[in-house]
Write a protein that holds these residues in place. Sequence first.
Motif, PDB file in Angstrom:
ATOM      1  N   LEU A   9       1.012  -1.261   0.097  1.00 60.65           N
ATOM      2  CA  LEU A   9      -0.003   0.100   0.081  1.00 60.65           C
ATOM      3  C   LEU A   9       1.094   1.120   0.061  1.00 60.65           C
ATOM      4  O   LEU A   9       0.632   2.264   0.696  1.00 60.65           O
ATOM      5  CB  LEU A   9      -0.880  -0.037   1.422  1.00 60.65           C
ATOM      6  N   GLY A  10       1.950   1.157  -0.733  1.00 62.85           N
ATOM      7  CA  GLY A  10       2.839   2.369  -1.015  1.00 62.85           C
ATOM      8  C   GLY A  10       2.231   3.417  -1.766  1.00 62.85           C
ATOM      9  O   GLY A  10       1.151   3.793  -1.698  1.00 62.85           O
ATOM     10  N   ASN A  11       3.199   4.332  -2.333  1.00 61.76           N
ATOM     11  CA  ASN A  11       2.962   5.397  -3.273  1.00 61.76           C
ATOM     12  C   ASN A  11       1.973   5.018  -4.162  1.00 61.76           C
ATOM     13  O   ASN A  11       1.201   5.575  -4.445  1.00 61.76           O
ATOM     14  CB  ASN A  11       4.246   6.172  -3.848  1.00 61.76           C
ATOM     15  N   MET A  12       1.871   3.844  -4.615  1.00 63.12           N
ATOM     16  CA  MET A  12       0.959   3.438  -5.714  1.00 63.12           C
ATOM     17  C   MET A  12      -0.038   2.726  -5.250  1.00 63.12           C
ATOM     18  O   MET A  12      -1.276   3.075  -5.771  1.00 63.12           O
ATOM     19  CB  MET A  12       2.028   2.632  -6.753  1.00 63.12           C
ATOM     20  N   GLY A  13       0.247   1.654  -4.326  1.00 66.22           N
ATOM     21  CA  GLY A  13      -0.697   0.796  -4.066  1.00 66.22           C
ATOM     22  C   GLY A  13      -1.930   1.401  -3.186  1.00 66.22           C
ATOM     23  O   GLY A  13      -2.978   0.987  -3.443  1.00 66.22           O
ATOM     24  N   PHE A  30      -2.799  -5.215   3.190  1.00 65.05           N
ATOM     25  CA  PHE A  30      -1.939  -5.486   4.071  1.00 65.05           C
ATOM     26  C   PHE A  30      -0.658  -4.577   3.641  1.00 65.05           C
ATOM     27  O   PHE A  30      -0.536  -4.773   2.297  1.00 65.05           O
ATOM     28  CB  PHE A  30      -1.585  -6.853   4.261  1.00 65.05           C
ATOM     29  N   ASP A  31       0.101  -4.355   4.568  1.00 72.21           N
ATOM     30  CA  ASP A  31       1.412  -3.732   4.215  1.00 72.21           C
ATOM     31  C   ASP A  31       2.261  -3.909   5.464  1.00 72.21           C
ATOM     32  O   ASP A  31       1.681  -3.881   6.654  1.00 72.21           O
ATOM     33  CB  ASP A  31       1.362  -2.196   3.732  1.00 72.21           C
ATOM     34  N   LEU A  32       3.642  -4.175   5.349  1.00 69.41           N
ATOM     35  CA  LEU A  32       4.674  -4.337   6.412  1.00 69.41           C
ATOM     36  C   LEU A  32       4.471  -2.916   7.154  1.00 69.41           C
ATOM     37  O   LEU A  32       5.079  -2.930   8.393  1.00 69.41           O
ATOM     38  CB  LEU A  32       5.825  -4.420   5.886  1.00 69.41           C
ATOM     39  N   SER A  33       4.134  -1.757   6.370  1.00 71.12           N
ATOM     40  CA  SER A  33       4.047  -0.534   7.153  1.00 71.12           C
ATOM     41  C   SER A  33       2.934  -0.214   7.855  1.00 71.12           C
ATOM     42  O   SER A  33       2.057   0.012   7.145  1.00 71.12           O
ATOM     43  CB  SER A  33       4.756   0.650   6.190  1.00 71.12           C
ATOM     44  N   THR A  63      -1.198  -7.332  -5.931  1.00 71.93           N
ATOM     45  CA  THR A  63      -0.004  -7.067  -5.153  1.00 71.93           C
ATOM     46  C   THR A  63       0.652  -5.850  -5.937  1.00 71.93           C
ATOM     47  O   THR A  63       0.742  -5.864  -7.224  1.00 71.93           O
ATOM     48  CB  THR A  63       1.061  -8.251  -5.375  1.00 71.93           C
ATOM     49  N   MET A  64       1.128  -5.019  -5.122  1.00 73.28           N
ATOM     50  CA  MET A  64       1.992  -3.945  -5.680  1.00 73.28           C
ATOM     51  C   MET A  64       3.290  -3.532  -4.904  1.00 73.28           C
ATOM     52  O   MET A  64       3.062  -2.887  -3.899  1.00 73.28           O
ATOM     53  CB  MET A  64       1.001  -2.492  -5.826  1.00 73.28           C
ATOM     54  N   LEU A  65       4.173  -4.515  -5.120  1.00 72.83           N
ATOM     55  CA  LEU A  65       5.158  -4.521  -4.121  1.00 72.83           C
ATOM     56  C   LEU A  65       6.646  -3.843  -4.886  1.00 72.83           C
ATOM     57  O   LEU A  65       6.722  -3.720  -6.289  1.00 72.83           O
ATOM     58  CB  LEU A  65       5.721  -5.854  -3.871  1.00 72.83           C
ATOM     59  N   PRO A  66       7.622  -3.812  -4.045  1.00 72.71           N
ATOM     60  CA  PRO A  66       8.862  -2.907  -4.975  1.00 72.71           C
ATOM     61  C   PRO A  66       9.366  -3.483  -5.797  1.00 72.71           C
ATOM     62  O   PRO A  66       9.915  -3.014  -7.204  1.00 72.71           O
ATOM     63  CB  PRO A  66       9.856  -2.811  -3.566  1.00 72.71           C
ATOM     64  N   ALA A  67       9.899  -4.978  -5.830  1.00 72.74           N
ATOM     65  CA  ALA A  67      10.769  -5.528  -6.759  1.00 72.74           C
ATOM     66  C   ALA A  67      10.588  -7.138  -6.872  1.00 72.74           C
ATOM     67  O   ALA A  67       9.851  -7.795  -6.248  1.00 72.74           O
ATOM     68  CB  ALA A  67      12.160  -5.120  -6.852  1.00 72.74           C
ATOM     69  N   GLN A  73       8.944 -13.950  -3.023  1.00 68.95           N
ATOM     70  CA  GLN A  73       8.649 -14.361  -1.713  1.00 68.95           C
ATOM     71  C   GLN A  73       7.230 -14.285  -1.162  1.00 68.95           C
ATOM     72  O   GLN A  73       6.662 -15.254  -0.464  1.00 68.95           O
ATOM     73  CB  GLN A  73       9.533 -13.463  -0.768  1.00 68.95           C
ATOM     74  N   VAL A  74       6.531 -12.947  -1.344  1.00 74.22           N
ATOM     75  CA  VAL A  74       5.339 -12.967  -1.077  1.00 74.22           C
ATOM     76  C   VAL A  74       4.289 -14.122  -1.553  1.00 74.22           C
ATOM     77  O   VAL A  74       3.410 -14.713  -1.060  1.00 74.22           O
ATOM     78  CB  VAL A  74       4.768 -11.759  -1.349  1.00 74.22           C
ATOM     79  N   TYR A  75       4.577 -14.321  -2.838  1.00 75.91           N
ATOM     80  CA  TYR A  75       3.555 -15.352  -3.697  1.00 75.91           C
ATOM     81  C   TYR A  75       3.903 -16.950  -2.864  1.00 75.91           C
ATOM     82  O   TYR A  75       3.111 -17.580  -2.779  1.00 75.91           O
ATOM     83  CB  TYR A  75       3.627 -15.314  -5.083  1.00 75.91           C
ATOM     84  N   SER A  93       3.033  -4.783  -9.774  1.00 77.48           N
ATOM     85  CA  SER A  93       4.537  -4.430  -9.438  1.00 77.48           C
ATOM     86  C   SER A  93       5.303  -4.357 -10.780  1.00 77.48           C
ATOM     87  O   SER A  93       5.251  -5.288 -11.731  1.00 77.48           O
ATOM     88  CB  SER A  93       5.202  -5.164  -8.621  1.00 77.48           C
ATOM     89  N   THR A  94       6.259  -3.597 -10.736  1.00 81.49           N
ATOM     90  CA  THR A  94       7.130  -3.660 -12.142  1.00 81.49           C
ATOM     91  C   THR A  94       8.388  -4.587 -11.681  1.00 81.49           C
ATOM     92  O   THR A  94       8.986  -4.278 -10.820  1.00 81.49           O
ATOM     93  CB  THR A  94       7.888  -2.141 -12.463  1.00 81.49           C
ATOM     94  N   ILE A  95       8.489  -5.863 -12.125  1.00 76.89           N
ATOM     95  CA  ILE A  95       9.694  -6.624 -11.920  1.00 76.89           C
ATOM     96  C   ILE A  95      10.238  -7.379 -13.068  1.00 76.89           C
ATOM     97  O   ILE A  95       9.605  -6.989 -14.238  1.00 76.89           O
ATOM     98  CB  ILE A  95       9.036  -7.717 -11.032  1.00 76.89           C
ATOM     99  N   LEU A 243      15.574   4.544 -13.512  1.00 78.56           N
ATOM    100  CA  LEU A 243      16.822   3.748 -13.468  1.00 78.56           C
ATOM    101  C   LEU A 243      16.493   2.322 -13.130  1.00 78.56           C
ATOM    102  O   LEU A 243      17.070   1.506 -13.898  1.00 78.56           O
ATOM    103  CB  LEU A 243      17.768   4.341 -12.389  1.00 78.56           C
ATOM    104  N   LYS A 244      15.561   2.172 -12.407  1.00 78.95           N
ATOM    105  CA  LYS A 244      15.186   0.769 -12.063  1.00 78.95           C
ATOM    106  C   LYS A 244      14.801   0.172 -13.245  1.00 78.95           C
ATOM    107  O   LYS A 244      14.920  -0.934 -13.695  1.00 78.95           O
ATOM    108  CB  LYS A 244      14.155   0.937 -10.888  1.00 78.95           C
ATOM    109  N   ASP A 245      13.934   0.601 -14.226  1.00 78.02           N
ATOM    110  CA  ASP A 245      13.239   0.253 -15.378  1.00 78.02           C
ATOM    111  C   ASP A 245      14.311   0.072 -16.381  1.00 78.02           C
ATOM    112  O   ASP A 245      14.178  -1.195 -16.896  1.00 78.02           O
ATOM    113  CB  ASP A 245      12.026   0.993 -15.697  1.00 78.02           C
TER     114      ASP A 245
END
Length: 295
Positions: A9-13, A30-33, A63-67, A73-75, A93-95, A243-245
Amino acid sequence: MTRVAFIGLGNMGGGMAANQAKAGREVMAFDLSPAALDKAAAAGCSRAGSVAEAVRTADAVVTMLPAGPHVRQVYAEHILPHAPKTALLIDSSTIDVESARAVAAQAKAAGFRFADAPVSGGTAAADAGTLAFMVGCDEGDFAAVEAMIAPMSRATMRAGDHGAGQAAKICNNMVLGISMIGVCEAFALAEKLGLDGERFFEIASKSSGQCWSLTNYCPWPGPVPAAPSNRNYEGGFATAMMLKDLKLAQEAAARAGAATPLGATAEGLYALFDRLGGGGKDFSAILEMLRGNAP
Ligand code: NAD
């Protein structure tokens, strides 16, 4: 009522989950934060204490996770062992393409329908429900994926089978990263040649230099009022994300044996801009580095 489990549930989720709740769906979030979870709860979502609890009775899981490693892992540890087999699984997520295909294969082997569905559009589009989704899934699952995504989307396009959504996303963003650098170099040269930036924009936007980076997202402040260049390059699409993409595109190119020399150069330039402190600025701020200014 349709039950959606939303993980990440971050900036996008955060905005995406809120739009699912606004559409009348029961959202188990659910989010760890804890702060991200508080925000989602204030936007109409229900709090889950874990991924397992969120997915237990879900009709769909988003799911909308960092990487890639987070998604794998979550799956493997939390979603596949605990979600009902009838749940439609969607990772936005973008992975990396490899991780998307690996998770899809595990999900399919366990009896689930799965789609990789990364998005184009930043946090404003996530909040407004106007993201573009690029989907990799079995053809027969697309209608269900599209319906589940609808409250978050202005366009949902099937790119092909599993992994094709991620492939479309990184190829699109490689075009974007390269074209932005081209536009920025042209503005830097125009300036050195004594050509007024606004005048150059008027001419190039009606000539063959016209492209999205120039006319929708102009890095030179002034001609396109909505562009981040008018807000000191705050907000928009962060250099670190670009840069990540570009890194994902280069990894995929190396694995597939594709020649992408301009993609490699764009990655190098964005990595340099990031190291100089520009990572949090919109990616069009690379104009300042190319003009010889500090970010
Ligand atoms: P973010 O870091 O703001 O959010 C990710 C969230 O995932 C965080 O709140 C984090 O706590 C949570 N998280 C991490 N591991 C978790 C776990 N094991 N269980 C539950 N929650 C967990 O990132 P973001 O900007 O929302 O981006 C998410 C994805 O969307 C990334 O893959 C990014 O590349 C992509 N994306 C971002 C943008 C953008 O403009 N921000 C645009 C398009 C795509």
